[in-house]
Design a protein around this motif. Structure first.
Motif: not given
Length: 256
Positions: A129-152
């Motif tokens: 999701m976009a970092a500034d997107a609003p959260l719905a009630d009960g939802d949680q926002r976390i940070t995850v690592q992104g990798r390219t398909l080629g790297a995986v």
């Protein structure tokens, strides 16, 4: 909660998930047509990449069908920590399978940190999701690592790939070229949902442009993987007509 599917695979699942859990408990499978297609599309040497593996339904199903007798393996990608824990547990409980390599990350168009949404009661619909997107009630926002398909994938041959990323398909396909170079017979199963794509900030024609760039043809999912061109043609979908489809599971293969 532990469930046992019609395919003989066992899964620990999140009983609070309102999307997949009811299907797993009542019908003992998820997306029956797609499950059969996956089972019919592999052999003992298949390399399967599962992007958006969730608790490992397709990762473990395919790994159980590949078995340990050949060179086949599964590469499972899942950024949701809760689902990642279930995925690893399901690999352990279904120990007589092909090797499953797990990557706890999201597939992105660059190596980066990303914002990830965990919707309450809908673990199957967790997504970037976009970092500034609003959260719905009960939802949680976390940070995850992104990798390219080629790297995986790291230059390995891939025979079958499933992409279920809730509208962020363009980020996955951005680095598909390096995978196709090593995988001339790659078959991609991808969820097509213009509404999800637009919510993620992409237009359906963005994805169509990528499919054309990589000379991919689109087909509705048959009951088995057809190598006969005449039979396969009956399931073909014109790329320019894709934006008018509201929802479909598609099979993508390079032009033949």
């Amino acid at each position: 909660m532990l469930v046992h599917t019609v395919f003989g695979v066992k899964y620990f699942i999140d009983p609070t998930d309102d999307v997949m859990a009811p299907q797993m408990v009542v019908y003992r499978q998820w997306e029956s047509d797609l499950s059969r297609f996956m089972c019919n599309s592999i052999d003992r040497n298949t390399v399967f990449v599962d992007i958006g593996a969730n608790f490992g339904y397709f990762s473990c199903l395919v790994a159980s069908r590949i078995g340990r007798g050949g060179s086949g393996r599964v590469i499972a990608v899942e950024p949701n920590p809760k689902m990642l824990a279930l995925l690893n547990r399901n690999i352990q409980v279904n120990w007589s399978m092909a090797p499953v390599e797990v990557h706890g990350c999201a597939i992105a168009d660059a190596e980066c940190e990303l914002t990830f949404n965990l919707p309450a009661g809908r673990a199957a619909n967790a997504s970037l999701m976009a970092a500034d997107a609003p959260l719905a009630d009960g939802d949680q926002r976390i940070t995850v690592q992104g990798r390219t398909l080629g790297a995986v994938v790291a230059g390995r041959r891939v025979d079958l790939m499933k992409v279920d990323v809730e509208g962020y398909e363009a980020s996955v396909l951005a680095h598909l070229g390096s995978v196709l170079a090593a995988s001339p017979h790659l078959c991609i199963v991808m969820e097509w949902s213009p509404a999800q794509m637009q919510a993620a900030g992409f237009q359906p024609m963005d994805i169509v442009a990528l499919l054309k760039k990589f000379s991919l043809r689109a087909f509705r999912i048959p009951s088995s993987r057809f190598d006969d061109n005449e039979t396969l043609a009956r399931f073909a979908v014109d790329l320019d007509e894709l934006p008018s489809l509201q929802y479909e599971n598609l099979m993508l293969i390079q032009g033949r």
